[in-house]
Write a protein that holds these residues in place. Structure first.
Motif, short mmCIF file in Angstrom:
data_model
loop_
_atom_site.label_atom_id
_atom_site.label_comp_id
_atom_site.label_asym_id
_atom_site.label_seq_id
_atom_site.Cartn_x
_atom_site.Cartn_y
_atom_site.Cartn_z
N SER A 34 28.62 -32.44 2.28
CA SER A 34 28.93 -33.39 1.22
C SER A 34 27.64 -34.01 0.70
CB SER A 34 29.87 -34.49 1.73
OG SER A 34 29.25 -35.24 2.75
N PHE A 35 27.67 -34.47 -0.52
CA PHE A 35 26.51 -35.11 -1.12
C PHE A 35 26.97 -35.90 -2.34
CE2 PHE A 35 26.63 -30.59 -2.27
CZ PHE A 35 26.90 -30.66 -3.63
N GLU A 36 26.13 -36.82 -2.77
CA GLU A 36 26.44 -37.65 -3.92
C GLU A 36 26.35 -36.81 -5.18
OE1 GLU A 36 27.74 -40.27 -6.22
OE2 GLU A 36 27.44 -40.94 -4.15
N GLU A 37 27.44 -36.78 -5.96
CA GLU A 37 27.47 -35.97 -7.17
C GLU A 37 26.76 -36.63 -8.34
OE1 GLU A 37 31.71 -33.62 -6.49
OE2 GLU A 37 31.51 -35.06 -8.12
N GLN A 38 26.75 -37.93 -8.37
CA GLN A 38 26.18 -38.66 -9.50
C GLN A 38 24.73 -39.02 -9.22
OE1 GLN A 38 28.64 -41.57 -11.76
NE2 GLN A 38 27.14 -43.07 -11.09
N LEU A 39 23.85 -38.69 -10.15
CA LEU A 39 22.43 -39.00 -10.01
C LEU A 39 22.04 -40.05 -11.05
CD1 LEU A 39 21.02 -35.34 -9.78
CD2 LEU A 39 21.88 -36.78 -7.92
N GLU A 40 21.12 -40.91 -10.69
CA GLU A 40 20.65 -41.93 -11.62
C GLU A 40 19.14 -41.97 -11.65
OE1 GLU A 40 22.38 -45.81 -11.90
OE2 GLU A 40 24.16 -45.18 -10.76
N THR A 41 18.60 -42.21 -12.83
CA THR A 41 17.17 -42.46 -13.01
C THR A 41 17.03 -43.82 -13.68
OG1 THR A 41 17.03 -41.49 -15.22
CG2 THR A 41 16.84 -39.98 -13.34
N GLU A 42 15.83 -44.16 -14.06
CA GLU A 42 15.63 -45.45 -14.73
C GLU A 42 16.49 -45.58 -15.99
OE1 GLU A 42 12.03 -48.06 -16.83
OE2 GLU A 42 11.59 -46.13 -15.86
N ASN A 43 16.59 -44.48 -16.74
CA ASN A 43 17.27 -44.54 -18.03
C ASN A 43 18.56 -43.73 -18.12
OD1 ASN A 43 15.14 -46.06 -19.58
ND2 ASN A 43 13.93 -44.27 -18.99
N LEU A 44 18.81 -42.88 -17.13
CA LEU A 44 19.85 -41.86 -17.28
C LEU A 44 20.88 -41.89 -16.16
CD1 LEU A 44 17.48 -38.87 -18.14
CD2 LEU A 44 18.66 -40.37 -19.78
N LEU A 45 22.06 -41.40 -16.52
CA LEU A 45 23.12 -41.09 -15.56
C LEU A 45 23.44 -39.61 -15.69
CD1 LEU A 45 25.40 -41.96 -13.58
CD2 LEU A 45 26.83 -42.32 -15.60
N TYR A 88 13.39 -38.09 -22.09
CA TYR A 88 14.62 -38.14 -21.30
C TYR A 88 14.89 -36.79 -20.64
CZ TYR A 88 15.62 -42.54 -23.76
OH TYR A 88 15.57 -43.81 -24.25
N ALA A 89 14.60 -35.71 -21.37
CA ALA A 89 14.80 -34.38 -20.80
C ALA A 89 13.91 -34.18 -19.58
CB ALA A 89 14.51 -33.31 -21.85
N LEU A 90 12.66 -34.64 -19.66
CA LEU A 90 11.75 -34.53 -18.52
C LEU A 90 12.24 -35.37 -17.36
CD1 LEU A 90 9.11 -33.50 -17.31
CD2 LEU A 90 7.94 -35.45 -18.39
N GLU A 91 12.73 -36.56 -17.64
CA GLU A 91 13.27 -37.45 -16.60
C GLU A 91 14.47 -36.80 -15.91
OE1 GLU A 91 15.07 -42.02 -16.53
OE2 GLU A 91 13.66 -41.42 -18.11
N ALA A 92 15.35 -36.18 -16.70
CA ALA A 92 16.53 -35.52 -16.13
C ALA A 92 16.14 -34.29 -15.33
CB ALA A 92 17.50 -35.15 -17.25
N LEU A 93 15.22 -33.50 -15.85
CA LEU A 93 14.78 -32.29 -15.16
C LEU A 93 14.15 -32.63 -13.82
CD1 LEU A 93 14.29 -29.25 -15.07
CD2 LEU A 93 12.21 -29.61 -16.44
N GLN A 94 13.31 -33.65 -13.78
CA GLN A 94 12.69 -34.05 -12.53
C GLN A 94 13.74 -34.46 -11.50
OE1 GLN A 94 10.18 -37.09 -14.24
NE2 GLN A 94 8.35 -35.80 -14.17
N LYS A 95 14.78 -35.13 -11.95
CA LYS A 95 15.82 -35.57 -11.02
C LYS A 95 16.62 -34.39 -10.48
CE LYS A 95 17.84 -39.04 -8.96
NZ LYS A 95 17.08 -39.93 -8.07
N VAL A 96 16.92 -33.42 -11.32
CA VAL A 96 17.68 -32.25 -10.87
C VAL A 96 16.82 -31.38 -9.95
CG1 VAL A 96 18.83 -30.13 -11.62
CG2 VAL A 96 19.26 -32.28 -12.82
N VAL A 97 15.53 -31.30 -10.22
CA VAL A 97 14.63 -30.57 -9.32
C VAL A 97 14.65 -31.22 -7.93
CG1 VAL A 97 12.19 -30.11 -8.82
CG2 VAL A 97 13.13 -29.58 -11.07
N SER A 98 14.59 -32.54 -7.88
CA SER A 98 14.67 -33.24 -6.60
C SER A 98 16.00 -32.98 -5.90
CB SER A 98 14.48 -34.75 -6.81
OG SER A 98 13.20 -35.04 -7.30
#
Length: 210
Positions: free
Chosen positions: A11-22, A122-132
């Motif tokens: 199991s894992f958290e499905e929702q990811l958050e960054t400074e500006n994004l959900l 925002y795309a870079l912010e989202a991509l970095q989060k999905v890579v993590s």
């Protein structure tokens, strides 16, 4: 069942958050935004999402696609994140982990965003989060991005995120509506690349604090 299912966490958290994004999986009610963004981003969907664009012609198509993406997520065949601005609650993009290969394990990342290049940060912010998410949560060993000539700006984005250009495959893809074959550029990031970048970021933070 895909054998990758057996190597993923229970199991894992499905929702990811960054400074500006959900970032979250799609759900019922997202179909209007989903279809609108596909139409707005049609020119940047090849090669990774050209088939999705061809499948979604009407609102009912979008509704079916949203349900299928949720099913694919539940079956761990694909992890497709819709991207929303947190403050405005505005849907602006999509980042997907797809083509999962359990033997490595590795996955392809595909993405598209509205109002390019205004949404590039925002795309870079989202991509970095999905890579993590790919390395830290799914424990993958590699992620990669494919870009054809018409979407080379996503390749530049990948390099800004730490991906390395690995090579050009000539005449490697046929778009849904294309007559000829397309050259495809590959960008990759290994677990070693990711961990090195994380270590460098930590050292940079420690230096700035000191």
């Amino acid at each position: 069942m895909n054998a990758l299912y057996n190597v993923l966490p229970d199991s894992f958290e499905e929702q990811l958050e960054t400074e500006n994004l959900l970032l979250r999986p799609y759900r019922e009610g997202d179909e209007n935004d989903f279809m609108r963004l596909l139409q707005e981003s049609a020119s940047s969907l090849s090669p990774t999402f050209s088939e999705r664009l061809a499948r979604v012609r009407m609102l009912e198509d979008a509704r079916v696609q949203v349900r299928q993406l949720r099913t694919a997520w539940d079956n761990r065949r694909m992890f497709d994140f819709g991207v929303w601005l947190k403050k405005e609650e505005k849907y602006i993009g999509d980042v997907t982990l797809k083509n999962l290969n359990h033997r490595i394990p590795k996955a392809e990342i595909g993405l598209y965003f509205t109002n390019w290049p205004e949404t590039r940060s925002y795309a870079l912010e989202a991509l970095q989060k999905v890579v993590s998410f790919a390395f830290d949560t799914l424990h993958l060993n590699k992620v990669y991005i494919r870009c054809c000539a018409s979407s080379v700006f996503y390749g530049e984005l990948a390099q800004d995120c730490g991906f390395r250009q690995e090579g050009l495959l000539r005449s490697d893809h046929r778009g849904v509506d294309a007559d000829g074959l397309l050259d495809v550029m590959y960008y990759g990031m290994t677990r070693q690349d990711y961990e090195l970048s994380q270590d460098e970021a930590k050292k940079g933070s420690a230096t700035s604090v000191a």
